[in-house]
Design an enzyme around this catalytic site. Structure first.
Site, mmCIF file in Angstrom:
data_model
loop_
_atom_site.group_PDB
_atom_site.id
_atom_site.type_symbol
_atom_site.label_atom_id
_atom_site.label_comp_id
_atom_site.label_asym_id
_atom_site.label_seq_id
_atom_site.Cartn_x
_atom_site.Cartn_y
_atom_site.Cartn_z
ATOM 1 N N SER A 1 -104.198 -80.967 -61.161
ATOM 2 C CA SER A 1 -103.833 -82.111 -62.255
ATOM 3 C C SER A 1 -104.544 -83.295 -61.992
ATOM 4 C CB SER A 1 -102.354 -82.214 -62.101
ATOM 5 O OG SER A 1 -102.092 -82.408 -60.711
ATOM 6 N N LYS B 1 -107.097 -85.947 -68.223
ATOM 7 C CA LYS B 1 -107.111 -85.179 -69.566
ATOM 8 C C LYS B 1 -106.784 -86.426 -70.817
ATOM 9 C CE LYS B 1 -104.263 -82.107 -69.242
ATOM 10 N NZ LYS B 1 -103.607 -81.819 -68.027
ATOM 11 N N ILE C 1 -107.437 -89.662 -70.662
ATOM 12 C CA ILE C 1 -108.596 -90.514 -70.846
ATOM 13 C C ILE C 1 -109.795 -89.734 -71.559
ATOM 14 C CG2 ILE C 1 -110.488 -91.986 -69.520
ATOM 15 C CD1 ILE C 1 -107.642 -93.180 -69.574
ATOM 16 N N ASP D 1 -99.817 -91.478 -71.586
ATOM 17 C CA ASP D 1 -100.882 -91.376 -71.958
ATOM 18 C C ASP D 1 -100.802 -91.809 -73.643
ATOM 19 O OD1 ASP D 1 -102.411 -89.933 -70.257
ATOM 20 O OD2 ASP D 1 -101.789 -88.029 -70.734
ATOM 21 N N PRO E 1 -113.962 -72.737 -58.617
ATOM 22 C CA PRO E 1 -112.768 -73.035 -59.145
ATOM 23 C C PRO E 1 -112.814 -73.262 -60.589
ATOM 24 C CG PRO E 1 -113.368 -74.373 -57.550
ATOM 25 C CD PRO E 1 -114.513 -73.720 -57.595
ATOM 26 N N CYS F 1 -88.339 -108.419 -70.470
ATOM 27 C CA CYS F 1 -87.208 -107.886 -70.621
ATOM 28 C C CYS F 1 -86.357 -108.252 -69.551
ATOM 29 C CB CYS F 1 -87.382 -106.255 -70.778
ATOM 30 S SG CYS F 1 -86.392 -105.437 -71.627
ATOM 31 N N LEU F 2 -86.060 -107.051 -68.691
ATOM 32 C CA LEU F 2 -85.233 -107.614 -67.697
ATOM 33 C C LEU F 2 -85.721 -108.803 -66.884
ATOM 34 C CD1 LEU F 2 -82.857 -107.002 -65.557
ATOM 35 C CD2 LEU F 2 -84.470 -105.855 -64.208
ATOM 36 N N HIS G 1 -91.348 -105.893 -75.217
ATOM 37 C CA HIS G 1 -92.404 -105.714 -74.350
ATOM 38 C C HIS G 1 -93.754 -105.735 -74.952
ATOM 39 C CE1 HIS G 1 -90.010 -103.193 -71.392
ATOM 40 N NE2 HIS G 1 -88.967 -103.294 -72.379
ATOM 41 N N GLU H 1 -96.637 -105.664 -73.719
ATOM 42 C CA GLU H 1 -97.754 -104.922 -73.207
ATOM 43 C C GLU H 1 -97.910 -103.479 -73.998
ATOM 44 O OE1 GLU H 1 -94.637 -105.339 -71.876
ATOM 45 O OE2 GLU H 1 -93.858 -103.639 -71.039
#
Ligand code: GLN
Length: 538
Positions: A15, A19, A21, A73, A193, A384-385, A510, A512
């Site tokens: 993992s 994937k 990106i 993602d 692999p 936010c917070l 938010h 961002e």
């Protein structure tokens, strides 16, 4: 669109190969060739969405305009493509089962045994095709979470196998992302692999068309040929993906390897012009050659985990480029801050961001950080917070409302300056029940917020249950903390700012989530500018 092309991205060997990106980079290149593209993520876990997952488990929870709590993602997809995603772009096993089980209870399958094949796989296929059927996209890229061979992702792989015939072989393509490790003792790159993981896919009936091979060094041509031979792909379809300095390098690396061309040819689409990546290259040019640096602190409680504040970190990269500078983001654990050490911890910062969050852990440190920023004229952004902490700090230390708090942490406080929203009071279920997604906000003329956005009407994304308590609004405004942004429907305070401070803004939303390479978020851009000014570099 009748001939929507479906591209699937699977992962093998291990993992965390990226994937998301790779999917976003391919989508970017196709978009830069004039194609309409969207990306979807299929997640194999049984939570209905990641909203109930701790950031330590899963990184940040990303929120879409339509209020879906999704995988991080999707943030990459939006940052690369500058096109909003939606609920349909993130599917989880939990949501698939929920739909199937609800249908079963309604009697939709009366008389039948409900099974993984065909009922679960049919629902997966329906969700994949849903985006194509909107008619908005020529190409849908579907990223399958997990690694091939995981028990959890098997139904997704099976659905992909079935789709090849349903959508037509020329409209279907599988990209498999694998790892080519370098074995130091042998002095060699190893392909075994990868061979094994392609064999695993073949066992499930899927022959990948393209292999993207992560490697920490160049993969020689003869090795690519060997991989092609063993894995039944053409040798131009073995794409090298070298470790990159920045995730924003990857689209150009993939362009050099001609991933987009290989994909278009295999999908029987014309490969006429080159992708127009001029803007992207301009962005990268500044990213790699900043003319100044500035240190900004992020005060939060999940700072050990890089991915917990992913969108904030990326928004600083975009805003840095806008200001032609590099933002050195220092992660500061809010639990480590107290009245005695706050000066030492925050002294070197030219800007302080107090992060979003839930619950009481680390909240005292956040309030201390706000106080330091307010009293020392350090540019401050509370999200936010983080905004709620700014309100609490102002109540306690300026308005002298002793013990003022949010009812999230102290339900008995005498001064509940932050309180649960009216329509949240009777909600018992935790999943998907916060105030979520995009809401309009009206900015007051003459405020810093209005100057930042250069307009009065904005829309930003939310994820919270608590709000500024309007009973205290007059008191705050008289003492210098102004409500500069209001939600026109519910009269909710969405932004606050200090009159007598060079740059001190809190937002209940938010920002961002909406920052992209093409469109850096104005709040971050102006915050970084204020930090540069503080450092005497602007
Ligand atoms: N816990 C706060 C609320 O629910 C803030 C949420 C956040 O920071 N996203 O209102």
């Amino acid at each position: 669109m009748p001939n929507t092309k479906y591209i699937f991205v699977t992962g093998g060997v291990t993992s965390s190969l990226g994937k998301g990106i790779i999917s976003a980079s391919l989508a970017k290149l196709l978009q830069a060739r004039g194609k309409s593209v969207t990306i979807q993520k299929l997640d194999p876990y049984i939570n209905v969405d990641p909203g109930t997952l701790n950031p330590y488990e899963h990184g940040e929870c990303y929120v879409t305009n339509d209020g879906a709590e999704t995988d991080l993602d999707l943030g990459h997809y939006e940052r690369y493509l500058n096109v909003p995603t939606s609920q349909a772009n993130n599917v989880t096993t939990g949501s698939i089962y929920q739909t199937v089980i609800n249908k079963e209870r309604e009697g939709a399958y009366l008389g039948k045994t409900v099974q993984v094949i065909p009922h679960i796989t049919d629902e997966i296929k329906r969700r994949i095709k849903l985006l194509g059927e909107t008619g908005e996209y020529e190409i849908v890229i579907t990223e399958i979470g997990g690694t091939v061979g995981d028990i959890e992702s098997l139904p997704y792989i099976e659905a992909v196998r079935q789709l090849r015939w349903e959508v037509g072989v020329n409209n279907f393509l599988v990209i498999h992302l694998t790892l080519i490790p370098y074995l130091k003792a042998a002095g060699e790159l190893k392909t075994k692999p990868t061979q094994h993981s392609v064999k695993a896919l073949l066992e499930y009936g899927i022959q990948p068309d393209v292999l993207v091979c992560r490697s920490d060094r160049h993969i020689p041509k003869d090795l690519k040929k060997k991989i092609a031979l063993f894995c039944n792909v053409t040798s131009n379809a073995v794409i090298e993906s070298l470790d990159a300095e920045s995730i924003y390098d990857v689209p150009l690396l993939m362009m050099k390897e001609e991933l987009d061309k290989v994909v278009l040819r295999k999908l029987k689409l014309p490969v006429s012009k080159e992708p127009d990546m001029a803007q992207w290259k301009g962005f990268l040019g500044i990213l790699k050659n900043p003319t100044a640096e500035v240190k900004i602190g992020l005060v939060g409680k999940y700072v050990e985990l890089q991915d917990a504040y992913k969108s904030i970190a990326e928004a600083f990269i975009h805003a840095g480029v806008s200001n032609e500078c590099k933002v050195n983001l220092e992660m500061i654990h809010s639990e480590d801050i107290n009245a005695d050490n706050v000066v030492g911890k925050l002294r070197r910062l030219k800007g302080i961001l107090v992060a979003p969050g839930f619950g009481d852990r680390g909240i005292d440190g956040k309030i201390e950080a706000v106080k330091y920023a307010r009293e020392n004229n350090i540019p401050f952004l509370g999200i936010c917070l983080g905004m709620q902490c700014a309100v609490i700090e102002f109540a306690r230390n300026v308005l002298k409302l002793k013990g003022a708090h949010t009812t999230e942490v102290d339900s008995d406080t005498r001064y509940p300056v932050i309180d649960i929203m009216e329509d949240q009071k009777n909600i018992k279920n935790k999943g998907g029940t916060m105030r979520l997604g995009a809401y309009p906000c009206k900015l007051k003329r003459g405020t810093k917020a209005h100057a930042v956005y250069s307009k009065a009407n904005i829309e930003e994304r939310h994820r919270h249950r608590y709000e500024f308590n309007n009973k205290f609004k007059d008191k705050f405004e008289k003492a210098g903390m102004v409500a500069s942004g209001i939600n026109p429907d519910g009269d909710l305070v969405e932004m606050v700012e200090l009159k007598d401070h060079p740059w001190f803004i809190g937002c209940q939303f938010h920002p961002e989530y909406k920052s992209t390479v093409a469109n850096p978020h104005p709040l971050f851009v102006r915050f970084v500018k204020a930090a540069l000014e503080k450092a005497g570099k602007a």
